[in-house]
Design a protein around this motif. Sequence first.
Motif, PDB file in Angstrom:
ATOM      1  N   LYS A 122      77.520  78.389 -12.636  1.00  0.00           N
ATOM      2  CA  LYS A 122      78.882  78.654 -13.083  1.00  0.00           C
ATOM      3  C   LYS A 122      79.863  78.578 -11.913  1.00  0.00           C
ATOM      4  O   LYS A 122      80.964  78.045 -12.039  1.00  0.00           O
ATOM      5  N   GLN A 123      79.472  79.117 -10.753  1.00  0.00           N
ATOM      6  CA  GLN A 123      80.333  79.073  -9.576  1.00  0.00           C
ATOM      7  C   GLN A 123      80.554  77.637  -9.119  1.00  0.00           C
ATOM      8  O   GLN A 123      81.660  77.260  -8.743  1.00  0.00           O
ATOM      9  N   ARG A 124      79.504  76.821  -9.141  1.00  0.00           N
ATOM     10  CA  ARG A 124      79.627  75.421  -8.726  1.00  0.00           C
ATOM     11  C   ARG A 124      80.534  74.650  -9.675  1.00  0.00           C
ATOM     12  O   ARG A 124      81.386  73.872  -9.244  1.00  0.00           O
ATOM     13  N   THR A 125      80.385  74.876 -10.981  1.00  0.00           N
ATOM     14  CA  THR A 125      81.233  74.211 -11.962  1.00  0.00           C
ATOM     15  C   THR A 125      82.688  74.599 -11.758  1.00  0.00           C
ATOM     16  O   THR A 125      83.587  73.746 -11.807  1.00  0.00           O
ATOM     17  N   ALA A 126      82.952  75.867 -11.495  1.00  0.00           N
ATOM     18  CA  ALA A 126      84.320  76.327 -11.238  1.00  0.00           C
ATOM     19  C   ALA A 126      84.878  75.674  -9.979  1.00  0.00           C
ATOM     20  O   ALA A 126      86.039  75.248  -9.947  1.00  0.00           O
ATOM     21  N   MET A 127      84.060  75.557  -8.925  1.00  0.00           N
ATOM     22  CA  MET A 127      84.498  74.928  -7.687  1.00  0.00           C
ATOM     23  C   MET A 127      84.839  73.456  -7.924  1.00  0.00           C
ATOM     24  O   MET A 127      85.864  72.966  -7.454  1.00  0.00           O
ATOM     25  N   LEU A 128      84.001  72.744  -8.674  1.00  0.00           N
ATOM     26  CA  LEU A 128      84.259  71.328  -8.950  1.00  0.00           C
ATOM     27  C   LEU A 128      85.529  71.142  -9.774  1.00  0.00           C
ATOM     28  O   LEU A 128      86.244  70.149  -9.609  1.00  0.00           O
ATOM     29  N   ASN A 129      85.829  72.081 -10.654  1.00  0.00           N
ATOM     30  CA  ASN A 129      87.046  71.989 -11.462  1.00  0.00           C
ATOM     31  C   ASN A 129      88.303  72.334 -10.672  1.00  0.00           C
ATOM     32  O   ASN A 129      89.404  71.981 -11.092  1.00  0.00           O
ATOM     33  N   GLN A 130      88.170  73.019  -9.537  1.00  0.00           N
ATOM     34  CA  GLN A 130      89.328  73.432  -8.745  1.00  0.00           C
ATOM     35  C   GLN A 130      89.723  72.409  -7.682  1.00  0.00           C
ATOM     36  O   GLN A 130      90.718  72.603  -6.996  1.00  0.00           O
ATOM     37  N   ILE A 131      88.992  71.329  -7.551  1.00  0.00           N
ATOM     38  CA  ILE A 131      89.324  70.319  -6.544  1.00  0.00           C
ATOM     39  C   ILE A 131      90.673  69.698  -6.886  1.00  0.00           C
ATOM     40  O   ILE A 131      90.957  69.390  -8.034  1.00  0.00           O
ATOM     41  N   LYS A 132      91.515  69.522  -5.850  1.00  0.00           N
ATOM     42  CA  LYS A 132      92.811  68.892  -6.057  1.00  0.00           C
ATOM     43  C   LYS A 132      93.128  67.991  -4.867  1.00  0.00           C
ATOM     44  O   LYS A 132      92.446  68.026  -3.846  1.00  0.00           O
ATOM     45  N   LYS A 133      94.145  67.163  -5.017  1.00  0.00           N
ATOM     46  CA  LYS A 133      94.541  66.248  -3.942  1.00  0.00           C
ATOM     47  C   LYS A 133      94.892  67.040  -2.695  1.00  0.00           C
ATOM     48  O   LYS A 133      95.526  68.085  -2.765  1.00  0.00           O
ATOM     49  N   GLY A 134      94.469  66.533  -1.563  1.00  0.00           N
ATOM     50  CA  GLY A 134      94.763  67.175  -0.286  1.00  0.00           C
ATOM     51  C   GLY A 134      93.663  68.115   0.196  1.00  0.00           C
ATOM     52  O   GLY A 134      93.672  68.526   1.358  1.00  0.00           O
ATOM     53  N   ASP A 135      92.712  68.466  -0.669  1.00  0.00           N
ATOM     54  CA  ASP A 135      91.605  69.335  -0.262  1.00  0.00           C
ATOM     55  C   ASP A 135      90.699  68.599   0.715  1.00  0.00           C
ATOM     56  O   ASP A 135      90.426  67.410   0.552  1.00  0.00           O
ATOM     57  N   LYS A 136      90.237  69.311   1.719  1.00  0.00           N
ATOM     58  CA  LYS A 136      89.231  68.760   2.636  1.00  0.00           C
ATOM     59  C   LYS A 136      87.879  69.193   2.084  1.00  0.00           C
ATOM     60  O   LYS A 136      87.657  70.377   1.856  1.00  0.00           O
ATOM     61  N   ILE A 137      86.983  68.211   1.891  1.00  0.00           N
ATOM     62  CA  ILE A 137      85.702  68.482   1.250  1.00  0.00           C
ATOM     63  C   ILE A 137      84.560  67.935   2.078  1.00  0.00           C
ATOM     64  O   ILE A 137      84.756  67.131   2.993  1.00  0.00           O
ATOM     65  N   PHE A 195      83.435  58.739  -4.891  1.00  0.00           N
ATOM     66  CA  PHE A 195      82.214  59.484  -5.171  1.00  0.00           C
ATOM     67  C   PHE A 195      82.312  60.092  -6.563  1.00  0.00           C
ATOM     68  O   PHE A 195      83.401  60.309  -7.086  1.00  0.00           O
ATOM     69  N   GLU A 196      81.156  60.383  -7.138  1.00  0.00           N
ATOM     70  CA  GLU A 196      81.126  61.186  -8.348  1.00  0.00           C
ATOM     71  C   GLU A 196      81.599  62.593  -7.982  1.00  0.00           C
ATOM     72  O   GLU A 196      81.349  63.078  -6.881  1.00  0.00           O
ATOM     73  N   ARG A 197      82.271  63.247  -8.889  1.00  0.00           N
ATOM     74  CA  ARG A 197      82.754  64.608  -8.628  1.00  0.00           C
ATOM     75  C   ARG A 197      81.588  65.544  -8.318  1.00  0.00           C
ATOM     76  O   ARG A 197      81.701  66.452  -7.498  1.00  0.00           O
ATOM     77  N   SER A 198      80.450  65.309  -8.938  1.00  0.00           N
ATOM     78  CA  SER A 198      79.288  66.163  -8.712  1.00  0.00           C
ATOM     79  C   SER A 198      78.693  65.989  -7.311  1.00  0.00           C
ATOM     80  O   SER A 198      77.852  66.780  -6.902  1.00  0.00           O
ATOM     81  N   ALA A 199      79.121  64.965  -6.562  1.00  0.00           N
ATOM     82  CA  ALA A 199      78.623  64.752  -5.205  1.00  0.00           C
ATOM     83  C   ALA A 199      79.333  65.645  -4.189  1.00  0.00           C
ATOM     84  O   ALA A 199      78.945  65.669  -3.018  1.00  0.00           O
ATOM     85  N   VAL A 200      80.343  66.376  -4.606  1.00  0.00           N
ATOM     86  CA  VAL A 200      81.052  67.282  -3.704  1.00  0.00           C
ATOM     87  C   VAL A 200      80.196  68.522  -3.503  1.00  0.00           C
ATOM     88  O   VAL A 200      79.755  69.150  -4.461  1.00  0.00           O
ATOM     89  N   ASN A 201      79.955  68.863  -2.244  1.00  0.00           N
ATOM     90  CA  ASN A 201      79.143  70.035  -1.931  1.00  0.00           C
ATOM     91  C   ASN A 201      80.005  71.271  -1.747  1.00  0.00           C
ATOM     92  O   ASN A 201      79.728  72.309  -2.338  1.00  0.00           O
ATOM     93  N   THR A 202      81.044  71.158  -0.921  1.00  0.00           N
ATOM     94  CA  THR A 202      81.912  72.314  -0.675  1.00  0.00           C
ATOM     95  C   THR A 202      83.345  71.867  -0.470  1.00  0.00           C
ATOM     96  O   THR A 202      83.607  70.729  -0.083  1.00  0.00           O
ATOM     97  N   ILE A 203      84.250  72.786  -0.713  1.00  0.00           N
ATOM     98  CA  ILE A 203      85.656  72.591  -0.348  1.00  0.00           C
ATOM     99  C   ILE A 203      85.836  73.316   0.976  1.00  0.00           C
ATOM    100  O   ILE A 203      85.734  74.533   1.047  1.00  0.00           O
ATOM    101  N   VAL A 204      86.073  72.532   2.036  1.00  0.00           N
ATOM    102  CA  VAL A 204      86.188  73.110   3.374  1.00  0.00           C
ATOM    103  C   VAL A 204      87.490  73.869   3.504  1.00  0.00           C
ATOM    104  O   VAL A 204      87.537  75.006   3.973  1.00  0.00           O
ATOM    105  N   SER A 205      88.594  73.204   3.142  1.00  0.00           N
ATOM    106  CA  SER A 205      89.891  73.885   3.132  1.00  0.00           C
ATOM    107  C   SER A 205      90.715  73.325   1.987  1.00  0.00           C
ATOM    108  O   SER A 205      90.689  72.142   1.704  1.00  0.00           O
ATOM    109  N   SER A 206      91.426  74.212   1.344  1.00  0.00           N
ATOM    110  CA  SER A 206      92.205  73.841   0.177  1.00  0.00           C
ATOM    111  C   SER A 206      93.599  73.436   0.596  1.00  0.00           C
ATOM    112  O   SER A 206      94.167  73.984   1.543  1.00  0.00           O
TER     113      SER A 206
END
Length: 106
Positions: A42-57, A87-98
Motif C-alpha cells: 500500500k505504501q509503495r502504491t501511494a508513493m508511485l501515485n504521488q510522483i510529479k514533474k520535477g521530482d528526483k527519483i 521507464f514504466e512507473r513501477s520501475a521507480v524505487n524511491t523519490i529522493v526529493s520532491s
Amino acid sequence: MTIFEATGAAGEQNIWGIVLPFVLMFAVFYFLLIRPQQKKSKQRTAMLNQIKKGDKITTIGGLHGTVVELTDDTVVIRVNDTTKMTFERSAVNTIVSSAPAVAADK
C-alpha cells in the motif's frame, strides 16, 4: 451416559487438539508475513501515485534522474542535460526529493 456420548466428547477434544496448532500457525503467519507485506504494498502504491514533474527519483536499476513527463503507466526522466529515458512507473524505487508545490494562478 452411553458409550457413544463418552467417545463423542473425547473426539471433540481431539479435534480441537489437532485444529488449534494450525489456527495458531496461520495467525503467526498472518501477523508476521502477510500483514506487513500488504502494508508495504500500500505504501509503495501511494508513493508511485504521488510522483510529479520535477521530482528526483531513483529507479530499481539504480539510475538517478528528474521526472520531466508522466503518464498513467510511464515516467520520462532526465538523466543529464541531453538524455531523457522512459521507464514504466513501477520501475521507480524511491523519490529522493520532491519538487516544490506549484502555486495556483490568481
